[in-house]
Design a protein around this motif. Structure first.
Motif, PDB file in Angstrom:
ATOM      1  N   LYS A  88       0.833  -1.199   0.000  1.00  0.00           N
ATOM      2  CA  LYS A  88       0.000   0.000   0.000  1.00  0.00           C
ATOM      3  C   LYS A  88       0.871   1.254   0.000  1.00  0.00           C
ATOM      4  O   LYS A  88       0.547   2.247  -0.664  1.00  0.00           O
ATOM      5  CB  LYS A  88      -0.956  -0.015   1.187  1.00  0.00           C
ATOM      6  CG  LYS A  88      -1.982  -1.148   1.102  1.00  0.00           C
ATOM      7  CD  LYS A  88      -2.908  -1.184   2.301  1.00  0.00           C
ATOM      8  CE  LYS A  88      -3.875  -2.351   2.206  1.00  0.00           C
ATOM      9  NZ  LYS A  88      -4.782  -2.442   3.378  1.00  0.00           N
ATOM     10  N   SER A  91       1.989   1.786  -3.546  1.00  0.00           N
ATOM     11  CA  SER A  91       0.946   2.345  -4.403  1.00  0.00           C
ATOM     12  C   SER A  91       0.799   3.842  -4.187  1.00  0.00           C
ATOM     13  O   SER A  91       0.644   4.608  -5.143  1.00  0.00           O
ATOM     14  CB  SER A  91      -0.394   1.655  -4.114  1.00  0.00           C
ATOM     15  OG  SER A  91      -0.387   0.334  -4.585  1.00  0.00           O
ATOM     16  N   ALA A  95       1.522   6.878  -6.901  1.00  0.00           N
ATOM     17  CA  ALA A  95       0.408   7.770  -7.241  1.00  0.00           C
ATOM     18  C   ALA A  95       0.822   9.237  -7.216  1.00  0.00           C
ATOM     19  O   ALA A  95       0.168  10.083  -7.829  1.00  0.00           O
ATOM     20  CB  ALA A  95      -0.758   7.547  -6.286  1.00  0.00           C
ATOM     21  N   TYR A 116      -6.235   8.117 -10.615  1.00  0.00           N
ATOM     22  CA  TYR A 116      -6.735   6.820 -10.163  1.00  0.00           C
ATOM     23  C   TYR A 116      -5.605   5.794 -10.215  1.00  0.00           C
ATOM     24  O   TYR A 116      -4.890   5.708 -11.215  1.00  0.00           O
ATOM     25  CB  TYR A 116      -7.865   6.326 -11.058  1.00  0.00           C
ATOM     26  CG  TYR A 116      -9.199   7.001 -10.851  1.00  0.00           C
ATOM     27  CD1 TYR A 116     -10.152   6.461  -9.992  1.00  0.00           C
ATOM     28  CD2 TYR A 116      -9.513   8.177 -11.526  1.00  0.00           C
ATOM     29  CE1 TYR A 116     -11.381   7.073  -9.807  1.00  0.00           C
ATOM     30  CE2 TYR A 116     -10.736   8.800 -11.352  1.00  0.00           C
ATOM     31  CZ  TYR A 116     -11.667   8.236 -10.485  1.00  0.00           C
ATOM     32  OH  TYR A 116     -12.882   8.848 -10.303  1.00  0.00           O
ATOM     33  N   THR A 117      -5.477   5.015  -9.161  1.00  0.00           N
ATOM     34  CA  THR A 117      -4.627   3.828  -9.185  1.00  0.00           C
ATOM     35  C   THR A 117      -5.534   2.613  -9.105  1.00  0.00           C
ATOM     36  O   THR A 117      -6.312   2.465  -8.156  1.00  0.00           O
ATOM     37  CB  THR A 117      -3.634   3.808  -8.016  1.00  0.00           C
ATOM     38  OG1 THR A 117      -2.680   4.850  -8.179  1.00  0.00           O
ATOM     39  CG2 THR A 117      -2.894   2.478  -7.954  1.00  0.00           C
ATOM     40  N   PHE A 156      -7.972   5.125  -5.035  1.00  0.00           N
ATOM     41  CA  PHE A 156      -7.343   3.814  -5.206  1.00  0.00           C
ATOM     42  C   PHE A 156      -8.462   2.779  -5.322  1.00  0.00           C
ATOM     43  O   PHE A 156      -9.362   2.723  -4.486  1.00  0.00           O
ATOM     44  CB  PHE A 156      -6.453   3.471  -4.014  1.00  0.00           C
ATOM     45  CG  PHE A 156      -5.300   4.411  -3.833  1.00  0.00           C
ATOM     46  CD1 PHE A 156      -4.075   4.164  -4.425  1.00  0.00           C
ATOM     47  CD2 PHE A 156      -5.451   5.569  -3.071  1.00  0.00           C
ATOM     48  CE1 PHE A 156      -3.015   5.037  -4.274  1.00  0.00           C
ATOM     49  CE2 PHE A 156      -4.394   6.448  -2.902  1.00  0.00           C
ATOM     50  CZ  PHE A 156      -3.177   6.188  -3.507  1.00  0.00           C
ATOM     51  N   TYR A 158      -8.790  -1.256  -5.598  1.00  0.00           N
ATOM     52  CA  TYR A 158      -8.105  -2.538  -5.544  1.00  0.00           C
ATOM     53  C   TYR A 158      -9.093  -3.660  -5.807  1.00  0.00           C
ATOM     54  O   TYR A 158     -10.193  -3.688  -5.249  1.00  0.00           O
ATOM     55  CB  TYR A 158      -7.455  -2.752  -4.167  1.00  0.00           C
ATOM     56  CG  TYR A 158      -6.349  -1.781  -3.859  1.00  0.00           C
ATOM     57  CD1 TYR A 158      -5.209  -1.730  -4.652  1.00  0.00           C
ATOM     58  CD2 TYR A 158      -6.445  -0.914  -2.774  1.00  0.00           C
ATOM     59  CE1 TYR A 158      -4.187  -0.839  -4.379  1.00  0.00           C
ATOM     60  CE2 TYR A 158      -5.424  -0.021  -2.487  1.00  0.00           C
ATOM     61  CZ  TYR A 158      -4.300   0.012  -3.285  1.00  0.00           C
ATOM     62  OH  TYR A 158      -3.296   0.890  -3.013  1.00  0.00           O
TER      63      TYR A 158
END
Length: 304
Positions: A88, A91, A95, A116-117, A156, A158
């Motif tokens: 995390k 990420s 970003a 956006y990821t 984010f 996932y």
């Protein structure tokens, strides 16, 4: 039976279907099943994604694409097939790059477009490994203490795909069908009736291994072997529970299992000693000793 269609969790498969200009409509269709209506994509262009900080394990366990929509939204799309420490954190770090890239010289009012990821995960976070949690889509934004969104331009998303268990007969939405494709494309021998839309007919045509050139086929086979090797060792580690046991003080048996995994990774020669230490929890000195032992037993087993 030999696979007819590619595995999307391979480097080659992911980039073949989603990272090539002629196939960007596949990526747009998939992303639009996840995005709020105000940020649905009409068109996009691929952008650079070679950011400083990527290490060998990043490049081998995580495949990512970076793109910008015609209205300016930035997207990082990552496919990760093995767990890493601080995923995390990683990420969040990556970003920040598409945010910084929006900076303008001179007078600038700091207005940003949305970032956006999208993380496509072939595993479940340990903190999400609860009997009552079977969510596939995790939608995360920055919120205040009252649960209200503080900033809606950094999101984010996932996808914990192991939680997606629907059968073909249960597929109702386009999103369901995309999740099913990610999980089962390589298992199919023909196009199911439930996936006869034009977008999926194109996907099956692109994913047909028989249509690859000899070079493409070899590259795909190499990436498939790597995927299977890495998945095998990480699944073994998880199933045996050595990581969890290590944290609970069950040191002796769990340490032995960690050493078995480390030896397998050393023989594969796919990641560095430091990265093996990170994955197994073993000290670098222990990894180096294992390398010497393997080299002594089988001199040709390890590369430089």
């Amino acid at each position: 039976m030999q696979d007819k269609f590619i595995n999307l969790f391979t480097d080659f498969g992911f980039k073949k279907l989603f990272g090539e200009e002629p196939n960007k409509d596949l990526l747009i269709s998939f992303l639009n099943t996840l995005l709020p209506e105000k940020h649905r994509i009409q068109d996009l262009q691929f952008t650079k994604n070679e950011y400083q900080g990527a290490n060998a394990l990043d490049r081998k366990a995580i495949f990512d694409l970076s793109c910008t929509s015609s209205t300016g939204e930035r997207f990082i799309v990552e496919l990760q097939k093995a767990k890493q420490n601080y995923f995390k954190d990683r990420s969040l770090y990556y970003a920040t790059f598409p945010i910084q890239e929006q900076a303008q010289r001179g007078d600038w009012d700091y207005k940003l477009t949305a970032v956006y990821t999208v993380g496509i995960l072939d595993f479940v976070f340990d903190e999400d490994r609860r009997e009552d949690d079977h969510e596939v889509v995790h939608f995360i934004q920055l919120k205040n203490q009252s649960g209200h969104v503080f900033y809606d331009k950094l999101t984010f998303i996932y996808l914990t795909l192991p939680h997606f268990q629907k059968t073909r007969g249960e597929l109702r939405t386009l999103q369901d069908k995309w999740f099913y494709i990610f999980r089962h494309l390589h298992e199919l021998q023909e196009i199911p009736p439930e996936l006869q839309e034009a977008i999926f007919l194109k996907l099956f045509a692109v994913a047909n291994i028989a249509q690859f050139s000899p070079i493409e086929r070899q590259v795909y086979e190499d990436s498939l072997k790597y995927y299977r090797d890495l998945k095998n060792v990480t699944d073994t580690a998880r199933d045996e529970g050595w990581q969890e046991g290590k944290a609970e003080g069950k040191a002796e048996g769990m340490a032995e299992k960690a050493k078995e995994v480390a030896c397998h990774l050393l023989r594969l020669g796919i990641i560095s000693e430091a990265e093996i230490a990170s994955m197994t929890g073993l000290a670098i000195d222990t990894i180096q000793q294992l390398r010497l032992q393997i080299a002594a037993d089988t001199p040709d087993a390890l590369g430089e």
